[in-house]
Design an enzyme around this catalytic site. Structure first.
Site, PDB file in Angstrom:
ATOM      1  CB  SER A 135     -75.898 -24.149 -51.861  1.00  0.00           C
ATOM      2  OG  SER A 135     -74.719 -23.382 -51.765  1.00  0.00           O
ATOM      3  CE1 TYR A 158     -69.022 -23.860 -54.869  1.00  0.00           C
ATOM      4  CE2 TYR A 158     -70.527 -22.754 -53.363  1.00  0.00           C
ATOM      5  CZ  TYR A 158     -70.121 -23.068 -54.656  1.00  0.00           C
ATOM      6  OH  TYR A 158     -70.843 -22.600 -55.723  1.00  0.00           O
ATOM      7  CB  THR A 213     -69.247 -27.309 -56.382  1.00  0.00           C
ATOM      8  OG1 THR A 213     -70.613 -27.717 -56.275  1.00  0.00           O
ATOM      9  CG2 THR A 213     -69.107 -26.294 -57.508  1.00  0.00           C
ATOM     10  CE  LYS A 228     -73.766 -27.769 -59.572  1.00  0.00           C
ATOM     11  NZ  LYS A 228     -73.147 -26.446 -59.535  1.00  0.00           N
ATOM     12  CG  HIS A 287     -71.104 -22.547 -61.001  1.00  0.00           C
ATOM     13  ND1 HIS A 287     -70.477 -23.345 -60.088  1.00  0.00           N
ATOM     14  CD2 HIS A 287     -71.867 -21.705 -60.267  1.00  0.00           C
ATOM     15  CE1 HIS A 287     -70.816 -22.990 -58.861  1.00  0.00           C
ATOM     16  NE2 HIS A 287     -71.666 -21.997 -58.943  1.00  0.00           N
TER      17      HIS A 287
END
Ligand SMILES: Cc1cc2nc3c(=O)[nH]c(=O)nc-3n(C[C@H](O)[C@H](O)[C@H](O)COP(=O)(O)O)c2cc1C
Length: 369
Positions: free
Chosen positions: A87, A110, A136, A232, A256
């Protein structure tokens, strides 16, 4: 606090609960007198060989569940032969995980308001040898999670009386954290000028995630990255078609893990319509709610080429470190293998809807205008 951070969904947690309970509505067809020798769960996700089509999902603050958690999980995934996804909000940085592993892993991005940070983050993931970018799209604004508000979630935890009392019963955790220097968001702190310390996740997200993100930005990021791209957070057939248009290699049907739009339908319930819309044109993956090898089997039988687990590996990590992640993967693998065999199938390629009993009204009759 970190267990609560994981074991929660947004608002009423309806979507969080249904992600798992909807899997239970689908049943399996028992078949007999089929040669079950020479079975294999080996497969591919975006053209990369996997021991089983189950990747580790990107989970922010993994390194708070166990010291150096991202490194431990990445090593367990590497040894098992499944993809690990790091992440953006990890504790160990992309460089630290690359240094501690020998095979490429995937990086989840992100998109931040700070365009330069996003650009540099992509370059850092490339330099670290990441073999796919997972972009994402469903968390540009944070869904409200009541437990995090109650606990005052922060990374690292603030020394409040409540936290100190809690920590006084967690000596193993403290010992692990004392030994590592990875105690804050490694990809962020020191890489954005004005950020030297990050406390509340919600404040950070509100200030830093780019709420403007649209499909044009996605195209731009695809160009900047130039490698395998997985989008995603797709939960709607219309968005799946958009993903196709921007040239993504795969989509992850995901809400999520029920942490964003409470009231959305579960991923497994949305999968059939998304398969109908784009399943023959793009690789479709699924996450949210998978707790067993049978859940994986059901998603694959409905057409997904790959799946991801979030909480299922995080709890293994929190309980037993790297070994716990391996154990979680072993549990899922065994259930997948044996259940597949009892359905009369020997390979992932042989899986299809005909091994399932799906309630006639599973997709539900919803008015959509
Ligand atoms: C504690 C926690 C943190 C998460 N952090 C991220 C993240 O940083 N980036 C991301 O794309 N998804 C994140 N997710 C979502 C997961 O990638 C995945 O979609 C979800 O966990 C799947 O549901 P499951 O936990 O039921 O398997 C997070 C999920 C959890 C539980």
């Amino acid at each position: 606090m970190f267990y609560d951070y994981c074991e929660s969904g947004s608002w009423t947690e309806q979507t969080f609960r249904e992600n798992s309970s909807d899997f239970d509505q689908i049943r399996l067809r028992q078949r007999v007198a089929v040669d079950m020798t020479g079975r294999s769960t080996a497969s591919q996700m975006i053209g990369q060989d996997v021991a089983m089509p189950v990747a580790l999902a990107p989970v922010g603050s993994t390194g708070m569940n166990s010291a150096d958690g991202e490194i431990k999980a990445a090593r367990a995934a590497e040894a098992f032969g499944v993809p690990f996804t790091l992440s953006t909000m990890s504790v160990c940085s992309v460089e630290a995980v690359a240094e501690a592993t020998t095979k490429p892993f995937w990086f989840q991005l992100y998109v931040m308001r700070d365009k330069d940070f996003t650009r540099r983050m992509i370059e850092r993931a490339k330099a670290a040898g990441c073999s796919a970018l997972v972009l994402t799209l469903d968390l540009q604004i944070l869904g409200q999670r009541h437990k995090d508000l109650k606990n005052g979630l922060s990374v690292p935890p603030k020394p409040t009386l409540r936290n100190l009392v809690d920590l006084s019963t967690k000596w193993g955790w403290i010992a692990g954290m004392a030994k590592t220097r990875n105690r804050t968001f490694g990809n962020i702190v020191g890489h954005i000028d004005e950020v030297s310390d990050l406390s509340s996740l919600s404040i950070w997200a509100a200030e830093s995630f780019d709420p403007k993100l649209d499909w044009e930005d996605v195209k731009e990021i695809a160009k900047l990255w130039g490698g395998p791209l997985i989008l995603k957070g797709i939960l709607d057939a219309e968005d799946a078609k958009m993903a196709l248009q921007v040239g993504a290699d795969a989509i992850v049907v995901s809400n999520h893990g029920g942490r964003q739009l409470d009231g959305a339908l579960s991923s497994i319930r949305m999968l059939p319509q998304i398969m109908d819309a784009v399943g023959d044109k793009i690789e479709v993956h699924l996450d949210s709610g998978i707790r067993s090898g049978q859940d994986v089997l059901k998603a694959l039988a409905l057409g997904a080429k790959g799946t991801y687990i979030g909480r299922a590996f995080i709890y293994g990590l929190g309980a037993m470190g790297q070994e716990g992640v391996t154990k979680a993967l072993e549990v899922i693998h065994k259930e997948l293998d044996v259940s597949m065999a009892l359905c009369g199938r020997r390979t992932i390629d042989e899986l299809g809807r005909d091994i399932l009993l799906v309630p006639e009204d599973f997709e539900g009759r919803w008015q959509q205008n």
